[in-house]
Motif scaffolding. Structure first.
Motif, PDB file in Angstrom:
ATOM      1  N   VAL A 234       0.831  -1.199   0.000  1.00 55.10           N
ATOM      2  CA  VAL A 234       0.000   0.000   0.000  1.00 55.10           C
ATOM      3  C   VAL A 234       0.868   1.252   0.000  1.00 55.10           C
ATOM      4  O   VAL A 234       0.638   2.193  -0.768  1.00 55.10           O
ATOM      5  CB  VAL A 234      -0.952   0.006   1.212  1.00 55.10           C
ATOM      6  N   ALA A 235       1.873   1.269   0.868  1.00 51.49           N
ATOM      7  CA  ALA A 235       2.743   2.441   0.973  1.00 51.49           C
ATOM      8  C   ALA A 235       3.432   2.735  -0.350  1.00 51.49           C
ATOM      9  O   ALA A 235       3.611   3.905  -0.724  1.00 51.49           O
ATOM     10  CB  ALA A 235       3.775   2.223   2.078  1.00 51.49           C
ATOM     11  N   PHE A 236       3.809   1.692  -1.070  1.00 52.67           N
ATOM     12  CA  PHE A 236       4.412   1.895  -2.393  1.00 52.67           C
ATOM     13  C   PHE A 236       3.411   2.529  -3.354  1.00 52.67           C
ATOM     14  O   PHE A 236       3.717   3.512  -4.043  1.00 52.67           O
ATOM     15  CB  PHE A 236       4.912   0.567  -2.958  1.00 52.67           C
ATOM     16  N   LEU A 237       2.204   1.991  -3.413  1.00 48.62           N
ATOM     17  CA  LEU A 237       1.232   2.455  -4.406  1.00 48.62           C
ATOM     18  C   LEU A 237       0.762   3.884  -4.164  1.00 48.62           C
ATOM     19  O   LEU A 237       0.340   4.567  -5.110  1.00 48.62           O
ATOM     20  CB  LEU A 237       0.041   1.509  -4.468  1.00 48.62           C
ATOM     21  N   VAL A 238       0.780   4.353  -2.918  1.00 52.54           N
ATOM     22  CA  VAL A 238       0.372   5.738  -2.668  1.00 52.54           C
ATOM     23  C   VAL A 238       1.543   6.703  -2.789  1.00 52.54           C
ATOM     24  O   VAL A 238       1.336   7.925  -2.722  1.00 52.54           O
ATOM     25  CB  VAL A 238      -0.298   5.902  -1.289  1.00 52.54           C
ATOM     26  N   SER A 239       2.737   6.197  -2.997  1.00 58.57           N
ATOM     27  CA  SER A 239       3.928   7.045  -3.054  1.00 58.57           C
ATOM     28  C   SER A 239       4.196   7.512  -4.481  1.00 58.57           C
ATOM     29  O   SER A 239       3.648   6.986  -5.453  1.00 58.57           O
ATOM     30  CB  SER A 239       5.145   6.294  -2.522  1.00 58.57           C
ATOM     31  N   ASP A 240       5.097   8.487  -4.610  1.00 55.96           N
ATOM     32  CA  ASP A 240       5.490   8.976  -5.931  1.00 55.96           C
ATOM     33  C   ASP A 240       6.261   7.934  -6.732  1.00 55.96           C
ATOM     34  O   ASP A 240       6.391   8.072  -7.948  1.00 55.96           O
ATOM     35  CB  ASP A 240       6.335  10.243  -5.784  1.00 55.96           C
ATOM     36  N   ARG A 241       6.758   6.898  -6.059  1.00 57.40           N
ATOM     37  CA  ARG A 241       7.429   5.822  -6.798  1.00 57.40           C
ATOM     38  C   ARG A 241       6.464   5.090  -7.718  1.00 57.40           C
ATOM     39  O   ARG A 241       6.884   4.444  -8.677  1.00 57.40           O
ATOM     40  CB  ARG A 241       8.065   4.835  -5.820  1.00 57.40           C
ATOM     41  N   ALA A 242       5.180   5.191  -7.428  1.00 56.01           N
ATOM     42  CA  ALA A 242       4.151   4.534  -8.247  1.00 56.01           C
ATOM     43  C   ALA A 242       3.349   5.560  -9.038  1.00 56.01           C
ATOM     44  O   ALA A 242       2.187   5.326  -9.367  1.00 56.01           O
ATOM     45  CB  ALA A 242       3.230   3.718  -7.351  1.00 56.01           C
ATOM     46  N   ARG A 243       3.960   6.669  -9.379  1.00 53.38           N
ATOM     47  CA  ARG A 243       3.220   7.786  -9.967  1.00 53.38           C
ATOM     48  C   ARG A 243       2.607   7.471 -11.328  1.00 53.38           C
ATOM     49  O   ARG A 243       1.707   8.176 -11.776  1.00 53.38           O
ATOM     50  CB  ARG A 243       4.133   9.010 -10.088  1.00 53.38           C
ATOM     51  N   HIS A 244       3.089   6.417 -12.007  1.00 55.35           N
ATOM     52  CA  HIS A 244       2.536   6.058 -13.314  1.00 55.35           C
ATOM     53  C   HIS A 244       1.728   4.757 -13.247  1.00 55.35           C
ATOM     54  O   HIS A 244       1.511   4.082 -14.249  1.00 55.35           O
ATOM     55  CB  HIS A 244       3.655   5.927 -14.361  1.00 55.35           C
ATOM     56  N   ILE A 245       1.265   4.409 -12.046  1.00 54.37           N
ATOM     57  CA  ILE A 245       0.472   3.189 -11.863  1.00 54.37           C
ATOM     58  C   ILE A 245      -0.925   3.582 -11.397  1.00 54.37           C
ATOM     59  O   ILE A 245      -1.076   4.244 -10.369  1.00 54.37           O
ATOM     60  CB  ILE A 245       1.114   2.245 -10.825  1.00 54.37           C
ATOM     61  N   THR A 246      -1.932   3.168 -12.146  1.00 54.59           N
ATOM     62  CA  THR A 246      -3.314   3.361 -11.730  1.00 54.59           C
ATOM     63  C   THR A 246      -4.172   2.244 -12.294  1.00 54.59           C
ATOM     64  O   THR A 246      -3.801   1.602 -13.287  1.00 54.59           O
ATOM     65  CB  THR A 246      -3.848   4.740 -12.153  1.00 54.59           C
ATOM     66  N   MET A 247      -5.287   1.963 -11.632  1.00 57.06           N
ATOM     67  CA  MET A 247      -6.220   0.898 -12.001  1.00 57.06           C
ATOM     68  C   MET A 247      -5.588  -0.489 -11.908  1.00 57.06           C
ATOM     69  O   MET A 247      -6.068  -1.451 -12.508  1.00 57.06           O
ATOM     70  CB  MET A 247      -6.797   1.116 -13.408  1.00 57.06           C
ATOM     71  N   HIS A 248      -4.510  -0.609 -11.126  1.00 58.83           N
ATOM     72  CA  HIS A 248      -3.802  -1.878 -11.002  1.00 58.83           C
ATOM     73  C   HIS A 248      -4.299  -2.651  -9.784  1.00 58.83           C
ATOM     74  O   HIS A 248      -4.649  -2.060  -8.764  1.00 58.83           O
ATOM     75  CB  HIS A 248      -2.302  -1.628 -10.860  1.00 58.83           C
ATOM     76  N   ASP A 249      -4.330  -3.969  -9.908  1.00 57.71           N
ATOM     77  CA  ASP A 249      -4.712  -4.855  -8.802  1.00 57.71           C
ATOM     78  C   ASP A 249      -3.499  -5.699  -8.444  1.00 57.71           C
ATOM     79  O   ASP A 249      -3.134  -6.627  -9.168  1.00 57.71           O
ATOM     80  CB  ASP A 249      -5.887  -5.733  -9.222  1.00 57.71           C
ATOM     81  N   LEU A 250      -2.852  -5.345  -7.332  1.00 54.50           N
ATOM     82  CA  LEU A 250      -1.611  -5.993  -6.909  1.00 54.50           C
ATOM     83  C   LEU A 250      -1.925  -7.094  -5.906  1.00 54.50           C
ATOM     84  O   LEU A 250      -2.376  -6.827  -4.789  1.00 54.50           O
ATOM     85  CB  LEU A 250      -0.671  -4.959  -6.282  1.00 54.50           C
ATOM     86  N   TYR A 251      -1.698  -8.343  -6.322  1.00 58.66           N
ATOM     87  CA  TYR A 251      -1.911  -9.484  -5.422  1.00 58.66           C
ATOM     88  C   TYR A 251      -0.698  -9.643  -4.509  1.00 58.66           C
ATOM     89  O   TYR A 251       0.439  -9.690  -4.981  1.00 58.66           O
ATOM     90  CB  TYR A 251      -2.106 -10.758  -6.228  1.00 58.66           C
ATOM     91  N   VAL A 252      -0.957  -9.735  -3.214  1.00 62.66           N
ATOM     92  CA  VAL A 252       0.101  -9.949  -2.224  1.00 62.66           C
ATOM     93  C   VAL A 252      -0.304 -11.186  -1.436  1.00 62.66           C
ATOM     94  O   VAL A 252      -0.804 -11.114  -0.317  1.00 62.66           O
ATOM     95  CB  VAL A 252       0.267  -8.718  -1.305  1.00 62.66           C
TER      96      VAL A 252
END
Length: 260
Positions: A234-252
């Motif tokens: 979660v912390a990765f996806l809300v960070s600027d490191r994931a700035r070009h990621i949207t509508m993605h479903d990340l299975y953990v």
């Protein structure tokens, strides 16, 4: 803002975001665990500004109450400033064979797991879109993509919340708001342990090994997840490191669904 912040994955997400320097509006309908979480970060920031440093501010809220969600979001933004991140974690699990599910269990599951996500995303997403920035993550479940015996209501509610979040991401993309999903597998939380019964060690081993009688594969990585594993995603996806990621479903899920 993190919903379901009082325990389990929600508490772990809150801690991860605070560690990254955020001030978190921790939302939960249960005031006891919420107060305990806030106590971990009770020190006042320098200068008395609540948004000046990382920390936790507790807000008691039932996400099934649309009016209360709107008023709480208003209050949070007045007290802490504009919300840049929303993480939907609040959820419940009612297990039953599908043909034996009660109307109450079905409705309650969707009220929290799906309609609650709608309420918070509508309230926060509208404000993010107006500002042209923001990140939303909904914590779903790998059960949204793979059938689970005895979990029809839960799986269906998580599938609905997942697709709602992806549609929201499409609609808000031009406004600069990113919307993603993190889908955990079996994670060592109170919800998971409630399924195990008396012998937790043996139950955990069954989860890791799989259950052919229940049409369930095991976990290839050989371990059950810890809440922090989900929180880091979660912390990765809300960070600027994931700035070009949207509508993605990340299975953990340690490979448990073979990413079916």
């Amino acid at each position: 803002m993190v919903t379901g912040a009082g325990q389990g994955i929600g508490a772990a997400v809150t801690r991860a975001l605070v560690a990254a320097g955020a001030v978190v509006a921790a939302v939960d309908r249960n005031p006891g665990p919420l107060a305990a979480l806030a106590e971990e970060f009770a020190a006042e920031p320098a200068g008395g500004d609540p948004a000046a440093a990382g920390g936790v501010r507790p807000y008691v809220l039932d996400v099934t109450d649309a009016a209360a969600v709107e008023s709480t979001v208003d209050l949070v933004e007045r007290q802490l400033g504009p919300l840049g991140v929303l993480v939907n974690v609040a959820g419940i699990l009612r297990t039953s064979p599908a043909v034996e599910l009660t109307d109450e269990d079905w409705a309650a599951t969707f009220a929290v797991n799906t309609t609650g996500v709608f309420h918070t995303c509508r309230a926060v997403g509208r404000r993010m879109a107006e500002r042209g920035t923001g990140a939303v993550v909904t914590v779903g479940s790998n059960a949204a993509g793979v059938p689970r015996a005895g979990m029809a209501a839960y799986a269906a509610s998580k599938a609905a919340a997942t697709m709602f979040t992806r549609c929201l991401g499409l609609e808000l993309a031009r406004s600069g708001v990113r919307c993603n999903i993190v889908s955990p597998g079996s994670t060592d939380t109170e919800m998971q342990r409630a399924l195990w019964g008396g012998d937790a060690e043996a139950a955990e081993r069954r989860v890791v090994d799989g259950d052919p009688a229940g049409w369930r594969v095991g976990i290839p990585l050989g371990r059950i997840a810890q809440p922090a594993d989900i929180a880091e995603a979660v912390a990765f996806l809300v960070s600027d490191r994931a700035r070009h990621i949207t509508m993605h479903d990340l299975y953990v899920d340690g490979g448990a669904t073979l990413r079916a």
